[in-house]
Design a protein around this motif. Structure first.
Motif, short mmCIF file in Angstrom:
data_model
loop_
_atom_site.label_atom_id
_atom_site.label_comp_id
_atom_site.label_asym_id
_atom_site.label_seq_id
_atom_site.Cartn_x
_atom_site.Cartn_y
_atom_site.Cartn_z
N LYS A 22 -0.43 5.30 -7.49
CA LYS A 22 -1.35 4.29 -8.03
C LYS A 22 -2.50 4.04 -7.06
CE LYS A 22 2.04 2.01 -10.89
NZ LYS A 22 2.66 0.77 -11.29
N TYR A 23 -2.43 4.63 -5.87
CA TYR A 23 -3.46 4.44 -4.85
C TYR A 23 -3.64 5.75 -4.11
CZ TYR A 23 -5.70 2.80 -0.55
OH TYR A 23 -6.55 2.64 0.50
N PRO A 44 -5.11 7.38 -0.85
CA PRO A 44 -5.52 6.90 0.46
C PRO A 44 -6.84 7.52 0.92
CG PRO A 44 -3.84 8.56 0.71
CD PRO A 44 -3.96 8.29 -0.76
N THR A 58 0.84 -1.20 0.00
CA THR A 58 0.00 0.00 0.00
C THR A 58 0.87 1.25 0.00
OG1 THR A 58 -1.82 -1.13 1.12
CG2 THR A 58 -1.79 1.28 1.26
N ALA A 87 2.33 1.63 -3.46
CA ALA A 87 1.33 2.11 -4.41
C ALA A 87 1.04 3.60 -4.22
CB ALA A 87 0.04 1.30 -4.28
N MET A 88 0.98 4.06 -2.97
CA MET A 88 0.76 5.49 -2.73
C MET A 88 1.93 6.31 -3.25
SD MET A 88 -1.17 5.95 0.94
CE MET A 88 0.03 5.07 1.93
#
Length: 66
Positions: A37-38, A40, A29, A32-33
């Motif tokens: 790509k993510y 939160p 996670t 990805a942040m």
């Protein structure tokens, strides 16, 4: 949305795994942040800000038409 999680992490000398453990997420996670790509949740963003002792806006910035 862009962020400076990697910079803040380096300032505090945390690995991705360290940061993940401290805020209760997986290392993937965090990765990805950092790669944008993510995005939160608000709760997760606030946890990061509290841990780094900065405002949320110092970690996350909106880009262009967001």
């Amino acid at each position: 949305m862009k962020n400076n999680i990697k910079v803040q992490r380096a300032i505090h000398d945390f690995t991705q795994a360290d940061l993940a453990t401290k805020i209760g997420v997986s290392r993937q996670t965090i990765n990805a942040m950092e790669k944008n790509k993510y995005v939160p949740s608000t709760v997760l963003a606030l946890k990061l800000a509290k841990l780094f002792k900065v405002n949320v806006e110092e970690i996350f910035q909106l880009e262009g038409n967001e």
